[in-house]
Design an enzyme around this catalytic site. Sequence first.
Site, PDB file in Angstrom:
ATOM      1  N   ASP A 423       0.859  -1.169   0.000  1.00 39.24           N
ATOM      2  CA  ASP A 423       0.000   0.000   0.000  1.00 39.24           C
ATOM      3  C   ASP A 423       0.906   1.232   0.000  1.00 39.24           C
ATOM      4  O   ASP A 423       2.101   1.135   0.285  1.00 39.24           O
ATOM      5  CB  ASP A 423      -0.880  -0.036   1.257  1.00 39.24           C
ATOM      6  N   THR A 425      -0.296   4.961   1.023  1.00 36.89           N
ATOM      7  CA  THR A 425      -0.609   5.899   2.101  1.00 36.89           C
ATOM      8  C   THR A 425      -0.534   5.207   3.456  1.00 36.89           C
ATOM      9  O   THR A 425      -1.231   4.225   3.691  1.00 36.89           O
ATOM     10  CB  THR A 425      -2.014   6.488   1.895  1.00 36.89           C
ATOM     11  N   PHE A 589     -18.842  12.151   3.822  1.00 40.46           N
ATOM     12  CA  PHE A 589     -17.927  11.594   2.816  1.00 40.46           C
ATOM     13  C   PHE A 589     -17.988  10.074   2.859  1.00 40.46           C
ATOM     14  O   PHE A 589     -18.093   9.483   3.917  1.00 40.46           O
ATOM     15  CB  PHE A 589     -16.494  12.053   3.120  1.00 40.46           C
ATOM     16  N   THR A 727      -2.277   1.360  -4.822  1.00 42.98           N
ATOM     17  CA  THR A 727      -2.745   2.546  -4.107  1.00 42.98           C
ATOM     18  C   THR A 727      -4.050   3.052  -4.674  1.00 42.98           C
ATOM     19  O   THR A 727      -4.384   2.801  -5.834  1.00 42.98           O
ATOM     20  CB  THR A 727      -1.676   3.664  -4.166  1.00 42.98           C
ATOM     21  N   ASP A 729      -4.544   6.283  -4.851  1.00 42.26           N
ATOM     22  CA  ASP A 729      -4.242   7.640  -5.303  1.00 42.26           C
ATOM     23  C   ASP A 729      -4.290   7.775  -6.816  1.00 42.26           C
ATOM     24  O   ASP A 729      -4.291   6.788  -7.560  1.00 42.26           O
ATOM     25  CB  ASP A 729      -2.850   8.057  -4.827  1.00 42.26           C
ATOM     26  N   ARG A 836      -5.528   4.012  -8.209  1.00 39.49           N
ATOM     27  CA  ARG A 836      -6.981   4.009  -8.048  1.00 39.49           C
ATOM     28  C   ARG A 836      -7.521   2.604  -7.789  1.00 39.49           C
ATOM     29  O   ARG A 836      -8.589   2.228  -8.284  1.00 39.49           O
ATOM     30  CB  ARG A 836      -7.655   4.594  -9.293  1.00 39.49           C
ATOM     31  N   ASP A 862      -1.476  -0.754   6.060  1.00 35.68           N
ATOM     32  CA  ASP A 862      -1.752  -0.244   7.402  1.00 35.68           C
ATOM     33  C   ASP A 862      -3.233  -0.022   7.686  1.00 35.68           C
ATOM     34  O   ASP A 862      -3.589   0.261   8.827  1.00 35.68           O
ATOM     35  CB  ASP A 862      -1.010   1.073   7.612  1.00 35.68           C
ATOM     36  N   ASN A 865      -8.627  -1.141   4.565  1.00 38.01           N
ATOM     37  CA  ASN A 865      -8.778  -1.444   3.140  1.00 38.01           C
ATOM     38  C   ASN A 865      -7.677  -2.378   2.626  1.00 38.01           C
ATOM     39  O   ASN A 865      -7.717  -2.812   1.482  1.00 38.01           O
ATOM     40  CB  ASN A 865      -8.786  -0.150   2.315  1.00 38.01           C
ATOM     41  N   ASP A 866      -6.690  -2.688   3.477  1.00 38.02           N
ATOM     42  CA  ASP A 866      -5.607  -3.585   3.060  1.00 38.02           C
ATOM     43  C   ASP A 866      -5.792  -5.005   3.587  1.00 38.02           C
ATOM     44  O   ASP A 866      -4.971  -5.876   3.300  1.00 38.02           O
ATOM     45  CB  ASP A 866      -4.250  -3.043   3.560  1.00 38.02           C
TER      46      ASP A 866
END
Length: 1183
Positions: A423, A425, A589, A727, A729, A836, A862, A865-866
């Site tokens: 990952d 972030t 969000f 990622t 991002d 993404r 971390d 989502n991982d």
Amino acid sequence: MRRKKLRLSKIYSFRCGRACFKEDHSQIGGPGFSRVVYCNDPDCFEAGIRNYGDNYVSTTKYTLATFLPKSLFEQFRRVANFYFLVTGILAFTPLAAYTAVSAIIPLIIIVAATMIKEGVEDWRRQKQDMEVNNRKVKVRKHDGTFGYTEWKNLKVGDVVKVGKDEFFPADLLLLSSSYEDAVCYVETMNLDGETNLKLKQALEVTSSLHEDSNFHDFKAAVKCEDPNVNLYSFIGTLEFEEQQYPLSPQQLLLRDSKLRNTDYIYGVVIFTGHDTKVIQNSTDPPSKRSKLEKKMDKIIYFLFSLLFLMAFVGSVFFGISTKDDLENGVMERWYLRPDDSTIFFDPEKAPAAAIYHFLTALMLYGFFIPISLYVSVEVVKVLQCIFINQDIEMYYEEADKPAHARTSNLNEELGQVDTILSDKTGTLTCNSMEFIKCSVAGTAYGRGVTEVERAMDRRSNSPLVQQNNNGSNPTDDSTDNKPRIKGFNFVDERITSGNWVNEPHADVIQKFLRLLALCHTAIPEVNENTGKISYEAESPDEAAFVIAARELGFEFYKRTQTSISLRELDQVSGKKVERVYKLLNVLEFNSARKRMSVIVENEEGKIVLLCKGADSVMLERLASNGRKFEEATMEHVNEYANAGLRTLILAYHELDKEEYKQFEEKFSEAKNSVSADREALIDEVTEKIERDLILLGATAVEDKLQNGVPDCIDKLAQAGIKIWVLTGDKMETAINIGFACSLLRQGMKQIIINLDFPEIQALEKAGEKASITKASKESVVRQIKDGKAQISTARVGSEAFALIIDGKSLTYALEDDMKKMFLEVAIGCASVICCRSSPKQKALVTRLVKSGTGKTTLAIGDGANDVGMLQEADIGIGISGVEGMQAVMSSDVAIAQFRYLERLLLVHGHWCYRRISSMICYFFYKNVTFGFTLFLYEAHASFSGQPAYNDWFLSLYNVFFSSLPAIAMGVFDQDVSARFCLKFPLLYQEGVQNVLFSWRRILSWMLNGLISAVIIFFFCTKSLELQAFNDDGRTVGRDILGATMYTCIVWVVNLQMALAISYFTLIQHIFIWGSIAFWYIFLLIYGAMSPSFSTTAYKIFIETLAPSPSYWVVTLFVVISALIPYFSYSAIQMRFFPMSHEMIQWIRYEGRSNDPEYCDMVRQRSIRPTTVGFTARVAARSN
């Protein structure tokens, strides 16, 4: 004086209205929605007949009643243990060549040791369960008072009172809280790993129940869904005072979450014990076994095949010999009395005798199978884990977090990793955001230089980075005299210190900063001593925005249910003024919406929607008259992304009263819905209001690389490990982070796969799903084929490739008909970056790499989502960072920083792999040596089924005379020191290529055992059979020959261990020489026992062996002879064909460890032509 119960909460939540049930209410009472809870009356007749479970929770594997049968079943599922059980049972029959007791006791010791280990581990789980079940909580008793009771005693329907910072004992329906508006704050870190606080709110109808006495006459019924695994849904109704009220997840407090920032809450128990959502979700993690352990099973099967073959061959020869024992009255083997024999030696029933001999041989040759191997490996792995946990070099002092190996099954896998999937972030980066730049009204602000920009400058050899490195970084000049503010690293004199009022678009800047101060769900906390305000926010990004607004003149200092209070810098007077904004709605969000909005009403009565979100969703929502700064803003956003920054677009929309009224009605209706698609209804309403936005600008926050990440990646790359980054991002951000940490370098050819083509974008606007899918898939196939062609046409080693793919393309690339081709391209690249990526895609990519390559994969992350990625990989590494503990709880090993991965793999991984491999090979060597002497002796005695050794010699060989040195080797041995492991990463390739546990190496160790057995047997028999053994003229019998051969075996296998060890410790010396000494002590003690017990060993050492010089001479001669083949092979290999670790041992022994030229020559063997890292970057530049 205000009472605590009358305080308002600090954060707004959605208003609770009465639901319009209509057809949605029909679900209640139907299948899946049959639960009825009688509030405050848990012992009523109706509750009793429903027989809901109690609140006792057990996570143990066994109970007192099931421990013995279940653990025995677990032990005898192993084929080796089952085999020894069968042979132990057969030992009670006349077939046995030894006594039953001597066969059973070693098995009992091994099985008992493993069962004790299982029992201790389960007892620890039981203690944890007892601690949780015996926690206390206040519950309403029959006499109407609230008193403490243990969690396990709670029943469905009980009313409980939970205090601040206490855990919820069961799934509760929130009735009221210490706040007047019945809200409370909940920390769900134990459930989903998120550290941000969640807001819950009770129904208005129960919000007045603030005192214990209010529950005297309280009666209600809850009808709701049955127990299920979904943490984020809850559908039900509350029947109270003959009215029905809809329930949602907003009113449900889940077990194991914690009450925060709220003095107390009252709640009623809905789900207890194993019905609670957290326990429903607590599935066992996937069972992971290392490849080495699976291979060990195959070797056991191979030895079984060898054992059966030997038993079969021996039985055939025995049958032939038995048949020929008696011919025409002449007895061939007269000492067996074939004329008056039992069925075991009856010449007339030779086939039956051969079958019985086959069974006897199966028992006798069972010593080929190392009975203590499994338990020894388990002990060694547990001790290795302790060393990993205690390593001070992997201790993160700042957070007080050591490394933690959560399972011991995979230690050696750490030394065989081929691909790391990481990952970004929070793993490569800190997940500690700093506001560093922004774009407002088309003007870029912020002069800071990011880590990525420095890396980019290094790529282009820009003089800027030289100047910055010499101390002229603009961020440094302005902050020298100011204390550093966490989350704020913004420097631009045009905006700071109130100078923004002089800018051309000051009104836009004012709206921009006001939006930062209002559009969030942060909670202000005032320090009573200093008066300073800190913020508790849902994410590091949000905290950075609020801090930035405060530092630039818009301080958020107070929040209530319906308002947000700011201290604003007035544009006209230049002074701070206090303004209160009425908070009407928060549109939260989530990952699907990718945006967040608040609707506020200012002091002039204007209603404004303030929105921030990703550019991919915000630009399409801009009004035609709100795009004035779009072009310039997007140019800046792209620049920020190129600098590795995370960007958000900020915009607003002024609403008229009528427009807001219509929205509020529809929004309330959607919120009060009890249907399963409630969230979809809410999204549909919010989608309509978040339109016609006017662009203000964009923010850019930096998520810095963790310390040591580039160095760590460089070392891992030198070790030949491939690194993939997965990622969420944007592609530009991920690419530039890749450059910053040296995953990418200038001159590396980038294969970019995305769907940013005009024809596909045109189809997306048209909304033709089938056409979009077809065109997108064709495009991805074409791009993958092009990439494959580029790689195949490039000269080997001439250039490095990097594959970069976005989430949309990845969806198609992972389809069954394309994933093989995608993997081929990815494997041909030095680094792979998937942008993404959704959590599911991360897991699917990991599965593809693991199954497609057949090599060991390691996933590191971390966040929650991982989790899928960590569980899918062969090894999951959790970073115990900012995003909670969900990843850590699902991992196999937890570390605090990415940089510790270098030591975990290159040092501990390499050592564990080498130790376990060498230890297992040695186990098979010593058992083949011992077992083959039994076979040779039996062949020498015409396969008579007689063992060469005393019963207890046979039984204790694996337990006492040869296993402890192997365990010491598995725990302490080092081929090279930790410093050299890190200095020469090429060592790691020994594990990746599995050179130390290949079939060639395993069979060579078995061959060594065979050679040792042949030398020991023939040298002993030939040197002792033709002459007197001592001065009395006594010849050698089975007792003397067996004891002499056994002595030679004990010496040979232990000295073989001494030759194989690279790093001696005191413990290894004690175990090796102690095992040899213990053999002689055992001979003395055992020989002194009664002849009926010691049989052939009675006083054999004192009276026969020790006084005889030939015993000592034969022992010395045979031991040296048996060790010469291995010693010669090792010397030749080390001198002429050294392995990687042997080369480094030469460097150390010759004192050339500081010779840079020689070390560099050795080190170069580890760097692949297509590798990554700054070492490869320097090498590429020099070429």
